[in-house]
Design a protein around this motif. Sequence first.
Motif, PDB file in Angstrom:
ATOM      1  N   ALA A  94      19.589   8.953 -11.832  1.00  0.00           N
ATOM      2  CA  ALA A  94      18.091   9.738 -11.973  1.00  0.00           C
ATOM      3  C   ALA A  94      17.256   9.929 -10.651  1.00  0.00           C
ATOM      4  CB  ALA A  94      17.228   8.808 -12.973  1.00  0.00           C
ATOM      5  N   ARG A  95      17.378   9.080  -9.766  1.00  0.00           N
ATOM      6  CA  ARG A  95      16.702   9.134  -8.608  1.00  0.00           C
ATOM      7  C   ARG A  95      15.409   9.268  -8.570  1.00  0.00           C
ATOM      8  NH1 ARG A  95      21.071   8.218  -6.497  1.00  0.00           N
ATOM      9  NH2 ARG A  95      21.888   8.999  -4.357  1.00  0.00           N
ATOM     10  N   PRO A  96      14.802   8.330  -9.361  1.00  0.00           N
ATOM     11  CA  PRO A  96      13.098   8.405  -9.504  1.00  0.00           C
ATOM     12  C   PRO A  96      12.504   7.802  -8.214  1.00  0.00           C
ATOM     13  CG  PRO A  96      14.005   6.190 -10.331  1.00  0.00           C
ATOM     14  CD  PRO A  96      15.313   7.254  -9.979  1.00  0.00           C
ATOM     15  N   VAL A  97      11.077   7.881  -8.155  1.00  0.00           N
ATOM     16  CA  VAL A  97      10.388   7.490  -7.344  1.00  0.00           C
ATOM     17  C   VAL A  97      10.150   5.916  -7.778  1.00  0.00           C
ATOM     18  CG1 VAL A  97       8.127   7.263  -6.241  1.00  0.00           C
ATOM     19  CG2 VAL A  97       9.148   9.396  -6.709  1.00  0.00           C
ATOM     20  N   VAL A  98      10.190   4.887  -6.739  1.00  0.00           N
ATOM     21  CA  VAL A  98      10.170   3.771  -6.995  1.00  0.00           C
ATOM     22  C   VAL A  98       9.011   2.838  -6.221  1.00  0.00           C
ATOM     23  CG1 VAL A  98      11.506   1.309  -7.347  1.00  0.00           C
ATOM     24  CG2 VAL A  98      12.711   3.615  -7.448  1.00  0.00           C
ATOM     25  N   LEU A  99       8.159   2.343  -7.047  1.00  0.00           N
ATOM     26  CA  LEU A  99       7.051   1.600  -6.662  1.00  0.00           C
ATOM     27  C   LEU A  99       7.303   0.476  -6.296  1.00  0.00           C
ATOM     28  CD1 LEU A  99       4.112   2.692  -6.144  1.00  0.00           C
ATOM     29  CD2 LEU A  99       3.527   1.325  -8.351  1.00  0.00           C
ATOM     30  N   LEU A 100       7.425  -0.012  -4.653  1.00  0.00           N
ATOM     31  CA  LEU A 100       7.776  -1.017  -4.430  1.00  0.00           C
ATOM     32  C   LEU A 100       6.702  -1.639  -3.158  1.00  0.00           C
ATOM     33  CD1 LEU A 100      11.359   0.156  -3.587  1.00  0.00           C
ATOM     34  CD2 LEU A 100      10.776  -1.465  -5.257  1.00  0.00           C
ATOM     35  N   PRO A 101       6.972  -3.252  -2.971  1.00  0.00           N
ATOM     36  CA  PRO A 101       6.008  -3.871  -2.131  1.00  0.00           C
ATOM     37  C   PRO A 101       6.346  -3.313  -0.629  1.00  0.00           C
ATOM     38  CG  PRO A 101       7.058  -5.407  -3.678  1.00  0.00           C
ATOM     39  CD  PRO A 101       7.688  -4.038  -3.737  1.00  0.00           C
ATOM     40  N   ARG A 102       5.227  -2.979  -0.061  1.00  0.00           N
ATOM     41  CA  ARG A 102       5.081  -2.344   1.324  1.00  0.00           C
ATOM     42  C   ARG A 102       5.460  -3.495   2.345  1.00  0.00           C
ATOM     43  NH1 ARG A 102       0.673   1.648   3.132  1.00  0.00           N
ATOM     44  NH2 ARG A 102       1.168   2.236   5.128  1.00  0.00           N
ATOM     45  N   LEU A 103       5.976  -3.293   3.411  1.00  0.00           N
ATOM     46  CA  LEU A 103       6.271  -4.323   4.327  1.00  0.00           C
ATOM     47  C   LEU A 103       5.071  -4.213   5.306  1.00  0.00           C
ATOM     48  CD1 LEU A 103      10.156  -3.985   5.314  1.00  0.00           C
ATOM     49  CD2 LEU A 103       9.047  -5.473   4.092  1.00  0.00           C
ATOM     50  N   PRO A 104       4.751  -5.141   5.956  1.00  0.00           N
ATOM     51  CA  PRO A 104       3.670  -5.184   6.783  1.00  0.00           C
ATOM     52  C   PRO A 104       4.118  -4.223   7.899  1.00  0.00           C
ATOM     53  CG  PRO A 104       3.861  -7.375   6.119  1.00  0.00           C
ATOM     54  CD  PRO A 104       5.265  -6.564   5.665  1.00  0.00           C
ATOM     55  N   GLY A 105       3.347  -3.637   8.590  1.00  0.00           N
ATOM     56  CA  GLY A 105       3.684  -2.789   9.922  1.00  0.00           C
ATOM     57  C   GLY A 105       4.939  -1.622   9.493  1.00  0.00           C
TER      58      GLY A 105
END
Length: 746
Positions: free
Chosen positions: A279-290
Amino acid sequence: MTTLKRVDVRVEGIVHGVGFRPFVCSLARRLGLAGRVRNDVDGVHIEVEGALAGVEEFLTALERDAPALSEIQHVTVVSGEPAGHSGFTIAAGHPSGPLRALVSADTATCDECLRELADPADRRHGHPFIGCAGCGPRFTIVRGMPYDRRLTTMAGFGMCQDCAAEYHDPGNRRFHAEPISCPACGPRLRLHDARGAELCGDPIAGAVTLLRAGRVVAVKGPGGFHLAVPAADEPATAALRSRKHREEKPFPIMVADLAQARRLCEIDDLAAELLTSRARPVVLLPRLPGAPVAASAAPGQRSLGLMLPCTALHHLLLAQLAEPLVLASGNVSDEPAAHKDADALTRLSGIADAFLIHDRPIHVRADDSLVRPMAGEVTVLRRARGYAPEPLALRRPATRPVLACGADLDSTFCLAQGQRAFVSQHLGDLENRETLRSFAEGIEHLCQLFGVRPEIVAHDPHPGYLSTRHAMAIPGVERVAVQHHHAHIASCLADNGELGPVLGVVLDGPGHGPDGTLWGGEFLRADLASFERLGHLAQVPMPGGSAAARQPWRMTAAYLGDEHPGLAVARRSPWAEALRPAPGSPLTSSAGRLFDALAALLGVRDKITYEGQSAVELEQHADPAERGTYEAAVRGGDLLVVEGADLVRAAAADLAAGADTRVIAGRFHNGLAGAVARACDTLRQATGLSAVALSGGVFQNALLLERTVTLLRAAGFRVLRHVRVPPGDGGVSLGQAAVAAARDCP
């Protein structure tokens, strides 16, 4: 003497556009059987005959070894007399009769096609439209059923000799692949400047040069246009945000592969599985610092929405650019994305500096889907490309065809027939004229595609909803009004294949309630057919009415009154105005407005620029490690009442005492989750119900959902939450359809 056998086989389900006929043909030939296979309005029809053992193995392998993209829902086998077929062939489809076949969602480019794309020796090397029977566009190019090339937007592209040979070769994976093409005969990619003039040279190389120079390039995707800039380029990203008039809502980011994704976000096994899914969705994920992402891409967010390329064109673009791309929807804020070339060149001319387009038409607009891992599972927050229009099963079948018109915000509609519920792709907000047109056209297209003529139309009882007005204008149908918050719980039940009854908790923005107030923090006893309100968040006035939804400080004033006059929120806003609500200011129990009050109190958000912004940003602001909490009183009576004001007062006291706002936000989330769990425990004692369904847009908040689920399970509840359809208003149409079907059951 060999015993001969003939069977007629009908296969129903997702069997069009997934390589099912080529699979059947290859299987039959391998087993030495004769006959034919064709698409029809029901699905796939097979006539097969030969040795008894071969036919029996054929029937076993038909379901056991079916293509990965197919979904077989029903197989009917009827024995007959051998007809003397010689060989096994794929016959032309038969489009006559009532339509019951299903359409596959668009599917990301498969690994085999990607290997050919990258192979200089392959004749499809660098071909932006490479595909096969197992991948590529489906729903967005289908004009009618059954699924044959002549009924897709590929009808205008004649096959070259080499493609035709592959198309007719049972041993080739492009055997009857309807979107088949190559550089000699397929769609042509072009690069145009902002005035629409075609530019010379390689279109992808030209687009990459412009992107590296900080230009905005409109890229035609599978379901519409995107607006692209390099994700680390702050001036370009800020320019895109300004031109789109999208003040703060985060942009999604496309990465070339998992290696690039891991430089931006935390990627666990579940995240990797979602990113690489078909499906290749947009996946909301925790952002890495920097993480090397422009500040304007996702201002103030601890999460990023990442996606991997969904088409060969995107793979080629990302490979040459060698860095992530912001890939925003091709529109001005709040409009639907452009999906027709002429419309894009007109509407996006003041935004894009260039257009990377091609001549394969998009028949159906489809936005990128959005998903989020939450509380150990995945929740679909926006269901569109890659998922729609594949059906969901109804536990209580629709004995008559149903159209459910959904809500006005995050609009979807739903068609239900028998056990199948077809939820449309995300459409947007119906207040936009073009979105409303897409809504009406989409209903007509899906009705035509699946042969559904609604006899029942379900709708929200709010007379001002545009979706309700559309329902009222349909002649010759039975109408069923479904209360908004009941529809939310029914949607959760249908998502989980449950009938109820359950305790339903709906935390949402304000919605029309039968008592004339605005509901949105509700505790219900509900099954599919009916509901009873058992409790709610304590009601407060909305000073200024709809203005309170745009100015959250008004809700802070409504909750606190003249307490804590020295708070910063009181000094930076016309506080006295909100303390004197105009006569007739609506009362609301909305949890969304409670989040508004906290967001303004803590200085997170005083002005709203998109729906749900304060709740989104309050979650992002909260310290997820905080375990402290606030207590909200849960009061009994004819209706249970949860005192949300207790949470606001406790937060204000902590703020006045100098507590960190991130700690306060964390305690607020914990306090609301605790109040929900205690309210459910009280209601369990009164009703005997020990299953809880959680729904409403506020449960898109991962921190709140995880804390609530944990507390409920610890208290012995069985918890139902959304997985396949959104908890917000995008799932309401499914709930309406499920309610209408249940009420119509004999």
